[in-house]
Design a protein around this motif. Structure first.
Motif, PDB file in Angstrom:
ATOM      1  N   PHE A  39       0.845  -1.188   0.000  1.00  0.00           N
ATOM      2  CA  PHE A  39       0.000   0.000   0.000  1.00  0.00           C
ATOM      3  C   PHE A  39       0.884   1.243   0.000  1.00  0.00           C
ATOM      4  N   VAL A  40       0.364   2.311  -0.552  1.00  0.00           N
ATOM      5  CA  VAL A  40       1.088   3.582  -0.577  1.00  0.00           C
ATOM      6  C   VAL A  40       0.318   4.597   0.259  1.00  0.00           C
ATOM      7  N   ASN A  41       1.066   5.474   0.902  1.00  0.00           N
ATOM      8  CA  ASN A  41       0.487   6.521   1.736  1.00  0.00           C
ATOM      9  C   ASN A  41       0.850   7.874   1.137  1.00  0.00           C
ATOM     10  N   THR A  42       0.508   8.923   1.813  1.00  0.00           N
ATOM     11  CA  THR A  42       0.760  10.270   1.302  1.00  0.00           C
ATOM     12  C   THR A  42       2.256  10.580   1.261  1.00  0.00           C
ATOM     13  N   LEU A  43       2.618  11.538   0.430  1.00  0.00           N
ATOM     14  CA  LEU A  43       3.980  12.058   0.394  1.00  0.00           C
ATOM     15  C   LEU A  43       4.093  13.162   1.431  1.00  0.00           C
ATOM     16  N   THR A  44       5.055  13.032   2.317  1.00  0.00           N
ATOM     17  CA  THR A  44       5.215  13.988   3.404  1.00  0.00           C
ATOM     18  C   THR A  44       6.630  14.555   3.401  1.00  0.00           C
ATOM     19  N   PRO A  45       6.797  15.821   3.807  1.00  0.00           N
ATOM     20  CA  PRO A  45       8.150  16.384   3.923  1.00  0.00           C
ATOM     21  C   PRO A  45       8.918  15.705   5.043  1.00  0.00           C
ATOM     22  N   MET A  46      10.195  15.428   4.803  1.00  0.00           N
ATOM     23  CA  MET A  46      11.029  14.723   5.772  1.00  0.00           C
ATOM     24  C   MET A  46      11.831  15.713   6.604  1.00  0.00           C
ATOM     25  N   LEU A  54       4.966  21.918   5.323  1.00  0.00           N
ATOM     26  CA  LEU A  54       4.035  21.222   6.197  1.00  0.00           C
ATOM     27  C   LEU A  54       2.849  20.666   5.417  1.00  0.00           C
ATOM     28  N   ILE A  55       2.961  20.645   4.104  1.00  0.00           N
ATOM     29  CA  ILE A  55       1.862  20.232   3.239  1.00  0.00           C
ATOM     30  C   ILE A  55       2.151  18.833   2.712  1.00  0.00           C
ATOM     31  N   SER A  56       1.242  17.913   2.948  1.00  0.00           N
ATOM     32  CA  SER A  56       1.370  16.559   2.409  1.00  0.00           C
ATOM     33  C   SER A  56       0.565  16.452   1.115  1.00  0.00           C
ATOM     34  N   GLY A 129       9.170  12.781   1.058  1.00  0.00           N
ATOM     35  CA  GLY A 129       9.433  11.347   1.128  1.00  0.00           C
ATOM     36  C   GLY A 129       8.214  10.537   0.766  1.00  0.00           C
ATOM     37  N   LEU A 130       8.438   9.354   0.191  1.00  0.00           N
ATOM     38  CA  LEU A 130       7.376   8.410  -0.124  1.00  0.00           C
ATOM     39  C   LEU A 130       7.207   7.443   1.045  1.00  0.00           C
ATOM     40  N   ASN A 131       5.996   6.930   1.199  1.00  0.00           N
ATOM     41  CA  ASN A 131       5.694   6.045   2.314  1.00  0.00           C
ATOM     42  C   ASN A 131       4.944   4.818   1.814  1.00  0.00           C
ATOM     43  N   PHE A 132       5.598   3.659   1.900  1.00  0.00           N
ATOM     44  CA  PHE A 132       4.961   2.385   1.584  1.00  0.00           C
ATOM     45  C   PHE A 132       4.550   1.703   2.884  1.00  0.00           C
ATOM     46  N   ILE A 133       3.523   0.872   2.797  1.00  0.00           N
ATOM     47  CA  ILE A 133       3.081   0.065   3.938  1.00  0.00           C
ATOM     48  C   ILE A 133       2.958  -1.376   3.465  1.00  0.00           C
ATOM     49  N   ILE A 134       3.759  -2.262   4.054  1.00  0.00           N
ATOM     50  CA  ILE A 134       3.771  -3.675   3.679  1.00  0.00           C
ATOM     51  C   ILE A 134       3.542  -4.509   4.940  1.00  0.00           C
ATOM     52  N   LEU A 417      -5.321  24.183   3.811  1.00  0.00           N
ATOM     53  CA  LEU A 417      -4.909  22.887   3.275  1.00  0.00           C
ATOM     54  C   LEU A 417      -5.660  22.567   1.984  1.00  0.00           C
ATOM     55  N   ILE A 418      -6.938  22.880   1.958  1.00  0.00           N
ATOM     56  CA  ILE A 418      -7.724  22.637   0.741  1.00  0.00           C
ATOM     57  C   ILE A 418      -7.211  23.508  -0.396  1.00  0.00           C
ATOM     58  N   GLY A 419      -6.896  24.781  -0.080  1.00  0.00           N
ATOM     59  CA  GLY A 419      -6.374  25.677  -1.106  1.00  0.00           C
ATOM     60  C   GLY A 419      -5.038  25.226  -1.660  1.00  0.00           C
ATOM     61  N   ALA A 420      -4.235  24.520  -0.837  1.00  0.00           N
ATOM     62  CA  ALA A 420      -2.935  24.027  -1.295  1.00  0.00           C
ATOM     63  C   ALA A 420      -3.028  22.630  -1.895  1.00  0.00           C
ATOM     64  N   SER A 421      -4.253  22.100  -2.048  1.00  0.00           N
ATOM     65  CA  SER A 421      -4.471  20.748  -2.589  1.00  0.00           C
ATOM     66  C   SER A 421      -3.699  19.701  -1.782  1.00  0.00           C
ATOM     67  N   ALA A 422      -3.661  19.872  -0.484  1.00  0.00           N
ATOM     68  CA  ALA A 422      -2.930  18.950   0.390  1.00  0.00           C
ATOM     69  C   ALA A 422      -3.807  17.769   0.752  1.00  0.00           C
ATOM     70  N   SER A 423      -3.195  16.602   0.826  1.00  0.00           N
ATOM     71  CA  SER A 423      -3.947  15.405   1.205  1.00  0.00           C
ATOM     72  C   SER A 423      -4.319  15.435   2.678  1.00  0.00           C
ATOM     73  N   GLY A 424      -3.654  16.270   3.480  1.00  0.00           N
ATOM     74  CA  GLY A 424      -3.958  16.363   4.894  1.00  0.00           C
ATOM     75  C   GLY A 424      -5.235  17.109   5.203  1.00  0.00           C
ATOM     76  N   ALA A 425      -5.880  17.710   4.185  1.00  0.00           N
ATOM     77  CA  ALA A 425      -7.153  18.383   4.413  1.00  0.00           C
ATOM     78  C   ALA A 425      -8.194  17.373   4.876  1.00  0.00           C
ATOM     79  N   VAL A 426      -8.887  17.692   5.955  1.00  0.00           N
ATOM     80  CA  VAL A 426      -9.867  16.762   6.529  1.00  0.00           C
ATOM     81  C   VAL A 426     -11.098  16.723   5.633  1.00  0.00           C
ATOM     82  N   PRO A 427     -11.531  15.549   5.191  1.00  0.00           N
ATOM     83  CA  PRO A 427     -12.722  15.459   4.333  1.00  0.00           C
ATOM     84  C   PRO A 427     -13.987  15.922   5.056  1.00  0.00           C
TER      85      PRO A 427
END
Length: 624
Positions: A39-46, A54-56, A129-134, A417-427
Motif C-alpha cells: 500500500f502507498v500513503n501520502t507524500l510527506t516532507p522529511m 508542512l503540506i502533504s 518522502g514516499l511512504n509504503f506500507i507492507i 490545506l484545501i487551497g494548497a491541494s494537500a492530502s492532509g485536508a480533513v474530508p
C-alpha cells in the motif's frame, strides 16, 4: 475414567472464557509465493537538516504521474485518527510474493509534462518522502544513531529524489530496491518482520529497448523545458531474520539519545523537589506560626492586629471578575487534563500500538467525547463556589464556547490545506462525524455533568466575605498578573522543554512518537510543578494584601503556554525553513492552538490546586 475424558472437552466448549484483541496486532502467516500487498500513503516532507514544508500530497496526485494499478487505486479503510493525521492509504501496482526475489521489474513507463516536472523538482528540493506500507509495517531505511551507535529503522519513508548533489538539477528516484525481512515459523509459514526501501535515480531508458536498464550509471533529471519519458522500476530481495514477529517493532521504536530524556526527567524531578520543599517550609515555618499566633489571641479582646494574608480574610472569597468565563475555562481545562491522563495510561499499557495507525488521535478524540461530563461538573461546582448565579448561560458556554473556538481555528487551517491541494485536508465526511460526536454525545454528557455538579453544590468557604471591599496597597512589579504568569510559567516549562522538542518534531516533522513512559512522567512532573508554583505565587500575592487571586491562580498555572509559544518560535527559526505562505500559516496556527490547549490545562491545574490550598489555609484560623 473414559467418561471423565469424554466430558472434559465438552465442558471446555461451554466454559466462559475472557480474552481481548488489540486491533492491528494479529500476525499473518504467508506461504511461499503468496502475494504480499503493498500500500502507498501520502507524500510527506522529511525532517532531515530542516523541515521545508508542512503540506502533504496524495500519492496519486496527477502532477506526480506515479504508476497506478489496473482498474485504478482502491482506498483502504482507515481510523478516524488516521484520517485526521493525514493518512490516505491506497493500493499500488507493486507485485511481491513471499520468498520470490526479483531484479529490475518494470512498473510502468511514465510521461511527465514540463509543467509537472517543475512541480516534482520543487518537491524534491523540499525533501519530500514516499511512504509504503507492507504487512502493516512502514517503509524504512536502516540507520545508525551517531550518539549511541544503535542500529534502527527510520520510518520517515524514503526520498522522492536527491537535491543535495546539485540543487539546480535535482534527480528523481525512479528505482526502488525493496528488502523484506522475514521470520520463518516453520518450513512452510513465514512472517514479515521488517521493510527497507532504498531508492535510486537511474536514467534507465535505452533507445530501441522495450524495458529499462536498472544498472545504468546516469541519474534521471526531469527537464522543465520539455516533456519527459522514463521508467519506474523496482527490485525485491527477501532476507531471513531471527527477530520474531512479536518484536518486529523494536527496531522501529528507537528513542534518539535516551540520556537526554533521562536528564530532562531528573532535572524536572529536582525542580519539583525544590518547589515542594519551598512550599513545605513556607507552610511549616511561616503559616503554621501565623496560625498558632492568630488562634492564641483571645477573640473577646477588642484589639487584634492582623497583617499579611490574615488581613484579607474577609476579602479572599469575594466574587472575582468575570466568574462565568473563569468557571468555563476551569471546566474545559479539567476536561483536557482527564483526556490526556487517560490517553497516556492507555499508551503506557501498550494499547496504542504503532501498528494500529492513528490510534493515538482516535483515543484522544474518544476520550474528549466521553469525558464531556468532566467539564460540566467542574464548571458547575466552580461557578457555584465563586458566587455565580446565571447557571443557564454558564451551562451553554461550558458546552459550546471552547469547542466552537477550536473547531473554528481548525476549520480555517483546513481551508488553507484545501487551497494548497494537500492530502492532509480533513474530508467533509470526517468533519461531519466529529461534529456529530460532539453534538450528540459530548454536549449531552456535559449537560448531565453540569446538573450533577449543581446537585452537589458549591464548596463551603471557611470565612465570610465583607460587604465592603478593602483598599489594595501597591504591589511589587513581579506580582502583577501578567508578570507573575510569565515568571511562574518558567518552571513548569523548564520541566518539559526537552520532551517538548520531541513532541514538536512528531507533530510537524512526521516522526512517530512512542516514548510514552517519558511523556507520562513528564506530564506528572509538570502538573505537580504547576500546582506548587501557583500556590506559592498566590501565597506571596495574599501576603501583599492582594485578595484578587482567582484569575492570578489560573494565569500563573497557564503561564507555561507563553514559553511554549516562544519555544515554538525558536523551533521555527532553528529547525524549519518554510518556503510557502501556507506552511507558515499552518505552523503558527497549530502552534497557537497547541499553546491555547496548554494554557487551559495548566490554568485549570493551577486554579484547582490553589483553591483548595486557600480553603485549607483560611480554614485553619479562627476568625470572629
Amino acid at each position: 475414567m473414559r467418561l471423565f475424558s469424554t466430558l472434559v472437552p465438552l465442558i471446555a466448549l461451554f466454559t466462559p472464557t475472557l480474552a481481548f484483541y488489540l486491533p492491528g496486532t494479529a500476525p499473518r502467516d504467508y506461504v511461499e509465493y503468496e502475494s504480499i500487498d503493498v500500500f502507498v500513503n501520502t507524500l510527506t516532507p522529511m525532517l532531515n537538516s530542516k523541515l521545508r514544508s508542512l503540506i502533504s500530497h496524495d500519492y496519486y496526485d496527477e502532477r506526480f504521474h506515479f504508476c497506478q494499478p489496473e482498474g485504478g487505486p482502491v482506498k483502504q479503510p482507515e481510523s478516524l485518527g488516521s484520517i485526521l493525521f493525514g493518512d490516505r492509504i491506497l493500493t499500488s501496482p507493486y507485485e511481491l510474493r513471499m520468498l520470490e526475489n526479483s531484479t529490475c521489474q518494470t512498473l510502468c513507463r511514465s510521461h511527465v509534462p514540463q509543467e509537472d516536472a517543475r512541480f516534482i523538482n520543487d518537491r524534491i528540493r523540499e525533501e519530500y518522502g514516499l511512504n509504503f506500507i507492507i504487512d502493516g509495517l512502514p517503509s524504512s531505511e536502516m540507520k545508525k544513531d551517531s550518539k549511541t551507535g544503535e542500529i534502527f529503522l527510520d520510518a520517515q519513508g524514503f526520498n522522492l529524489g536527491d537535491a543535495e548533489t546539485d540543487p539546480n538539477r535535482p534527480a528523481l528516484n525512479n528505482h526502488y530496491d525493496i528488502f523484506i525481512q522475514y521470520h520463518a515459523r516453520d518450513s512452510r509459514h513465514f512472517r514479515v518482520v521488517g521493510v527497507l526501501v532504498y531508492p535510486r535515480s537511474v536514467d534507465s531508458m535505452i533507445a530501441g529497448e522495450p524495458g529499462p536498464d536498472c544498472f545504468a550509471n546516469r541519474q534521471l533529471h526531469l527537464s522543465e523545458a520539455t516533456d519527459n519519458e522514463f521508467f519506474y522500476s523496482y527490485s525485491v530481495s527477501f532476507i531471513p531474520s531471527d527477530v520474531p514477529w512479536g518484536l518486529r517493532w523494536d527496531m522501529y521504536l528507537h528513542v534518539f539519545d535516551p540520556k537526554i530524556h533521562w536528564f530532562s526527567l531528573i532535572n524536572s524531578l529536582v525542580i519539583v523537589g525544590f518547589l515542594v520543599f519551598m512550599v513545605a517550609m513556607i507552610l511549616y515555618r511561616t503559616i503554621s506560626k501565623d496560625i498558632s499566633r492568630y488562634n492564641a489571641v483571645d477573640l473577646s479582646e477588642e484589639v487584634q492586629e492582623d497583617y499579611g494574608w490574615k488581613l484579607v480574610h474577609g476579602e479572599v472569597f469575594r466574587v472575582p471578575e468575570r466568574p462565568m468565563l473563569l468557571s468555563v475555562c476551569v471546566g474545559n481545562g479539567a476536561h483536557l487534563v482527564i483526556m490526556c491522563v487517560v490517553t497516556l495510561i492507555f499508551a503506557l499499557f501498550g494499547f496504542l500500538s504503532p501498528s494500529n495507525r492513528g490510534s493515538l488521535a482516535t483515543v484522544l478524540l474518544i476520550c474528549w467525547t466521553f469525558f464531556g461530563c468532566v467539564s460540566g461538573y467542574t464548571s458547575a461546582r466552580t461557578y457555584a463556589s465563586i458566587g455565580g448565579d446565571q447557571w443557564k448561560s454558564n451551562l451553554v458556554l461550558t458546552a459550546v464556547l471552547f469547542p466552537v473556538v477550536i473547531f473554528t481555528l481548525i476549520g480555517l487551517l483546513n481551508l488553507f490545506l484545501i487551497g494548497a491541494s494537500a492530502s492532509g485536508a480533513v474530508p467533509f465526511g470526517t468533519i461531519l462525524a466529529i461534529l456529530l460526536l460532539w453534538f450528540l454525545i459530548s454536549v449531552p454528557l456535559s449537560i448531565a455533568g453540569y446538573f450533577l455538579g449543581m446537585r452537589h453544590g458549591a464548596f463551603t468557604h471557611p470565612v465570610r466575605a465583607n460587604p465592603i471591599p478593602r483598599q489594595i496597597p501597591p504591589k511589587p512589579w513581579y506580582l502583577q498578573p501578567i508578570q507573575s504568569a510569565i515568571i511562574g510559567g518558567i518552571l513548569p516549562f523548564g520541566a518539559a522543554f526537552v520532551e517538548l522538542y520531541f513532541v514538536l518534531s512528531s507533530l510537524f516533522g512526521n516522526r512517530a512518537y512512542y516514548a510514552f513512559g517519558f511523556l507520562f512522567l513528564t506530564f506528572s512532573v509538570v502538573a505537580l510543578t504547576t500546582a506548587t508554583v501557583s500556590i506559592l505565587f498566590v501565597y506571596f500575592t495574599l501576603c501583599a494584601e492582594e485578595y484578587r487571586w482567582h484569575w492570578r491562580a489560573f494565569l500563573i498555572g497557564g503561564g507555561s503556554s507563553f514559553w511554549v509559544f516562544a519555544y515554538g518560535l525558536w523551533y521555527w527559526a532553528s529547525r524549519l525553513s518554510l518556503d510557502s505562505f501556507t506552511s507558515v500559516v499552518l505552523y503558527f496556527g497549530y502552534l497557537f492552538l497547541f499553546s491555547l490547549l496548554d494554557f487551559l490545562v495548566g490554568g485549570s491545574i493551577g486554579f484547582i490546586a490553589t483553591y483548595f490550598a486557600v480553603r485549607r489555609l483560611y480554614g485553619s484560623i479562627r476568625v470572629d
